[in-house]
Motif scaffolding. Sequence first.
Motif, PDB file in Angstrom:
ATOM      1  N   ILE A  25      54.920  32.221  40.797  1.00 43.75           N
ATOM      2  CA  ILE A  25      53.671  32.015  41.540  1.00 43.75           C
ATOM      3  C   ILE A  25      52.618  33.014  41.069  1.00 43.75           C
ATOM      4  CG2 ILE A  25      52.589  32.228  43.817  1.00 43.75           C
ATOM      5  CD1 ILE A  25      55.235  31.088  44.976  1.00 43.75           C
ATOM      6  N   GLY A  26      53.020  34.263  40.865  1.00 44.42           N
ATOM      7  CA  GLY A  26      52.082  35.285  40.411  1.00 44.42           C
ATOM      8  C   GLY A  26      51.526  34.997  39.029  1.00 44.42           C
ATOM      9  N   ILE A  56      39.358  30.748  38.162  1.00 41.81           N
ATOM     10  CA  ILE A  56      39.848  30.825  39.551  1.00 41.81           C
ATOM     11  C   ILE A  56      41.045  31.758  39.637  1.00 41.81           C
ATOM     12  CG2 ILE A  56      40.817  29.490  41.466  1.00 41.81           C
ATOM     13  CD1 ILE A  56      39.235  27.104  40.447  1.00 41.81           C
ATOM     14  N   GLY A  57      41.732  31.931  38.534  1.00 46.30           N
ATOM     15  CA  GLY A  57      42.960  32.705  38.504  1.00 46.30           C
ATOM     16  C   GLY A  57      42.827  34.110  39.044  1.00 46.30           C
ATOM     17  N   GLU A  58      41.811  34.829  38.595  1.00 45.02           N
ATOM     18  CA  GLU A  58      41.656  36.218  39.048  1.00 45.02           C
ATOM     19  C   GLU A  58      41.267  36.279  40.517  1.00 45.02           C
ATOM     20  OE1 GLU A  58      42.871  38.615  37.392  1.00 45.02           O
ATOM     21  OE2 GLU A  58      43.217  37.329  35.670  1.00 45.02           O
ATOM     22  N   PHE A  59      40.523  35.295  41.002  1.00 48.59           N
ATOM     23  CA  PHE A  59      40.203  35.254  42.426  1.00 48.59           C
ATOM     24  C   PHE A  59      41.464  35.016  43.252  1.00 48.59           C
ATOM     25  CE2 PHE A  59      39.252  32.704  46.217  1.00 48.59           C
ATOM     26  CZ  PHE A  59      38.530  33.641  46.935  1.00 48.59           C
ATOM     27  N   ILE A  72      45.465  43.966  39.398  1.00 56.40           N
ATOM     28  CA  ILE A  72      44.851  44.370  38.121  1.00 56.40           C
ATOM     29  C   ILE A  72      44.914  43.197  37.139  1.00 56.40           C
ATOM     30  CG2 ILE A  72      45.000  45.941  36.157  1.00 56.40           C
ATOM     31  CD1 ILE A  72      46.147  48.030  38.088  1.00 56.40           C
ATOM     32  N   PRO A  73      43.749  42.771  36.635  1.00 59.98           N
ATOM     33  CA  PRO A  73      43.724  41.648  35.695  1.00 59.98           C
ATOM     34  C   PRO A  73      44.570  41.909  34.450  1.00 59.98           C
ATOM     35  CG  PRO A  73      41.506  42.186  36.431  1.00 59.98           C
ATOM     36  CD  PRO A  73      42.408  43.281  36.928  1.00 59.98           C
ATOM     37  N   GLY A  74      45.305  40.898  34.020  1.00 65.36           N
ATOM     38  CA  GLY A  74      46.101  40.981  32.805  1.00 65.36           C
ATOM     39  C   GLY A  74      47.531  41.442  32.994  1.00 65.36           C
TER      40      GLY A  74
END
Length: 98
Positions: free
Chosen positions: A21-22, A31-34, A69-71
């Motif tokens: 899911i993560g 939309i992913g980072e939101f 944290i992105p990435g």
Amino acid sequence: MAEEKDPKYRNLFLGLLFDGIGMLSFMIPGIGEFSDVIWAPIAGWLMTRLYKGRVGQAAGVIAFTEELIPGLDVIPTFTLTWIYTYLLSKKKSLPAKE
């Protein structure tokens, strides 16, 4: 059949599911980072429910931070916590030789 007291394999299955899911946020550009802002506190809370005590608390903070944290979504925090809990930390419980 009696229910197993040790939730080892249930935690493995749920951990793999939650890691999946993560990682889904990579599938939805923009939309992913939101979605990580919503998933991060949920992941941290779920981690504290799967693993009790200090391990659960520390892993909850790590899961929250890793999802926020992105990435870093590619890190399978739930699976790594399962490995630590059921494979690595069990070695500490061996009796000491004199």
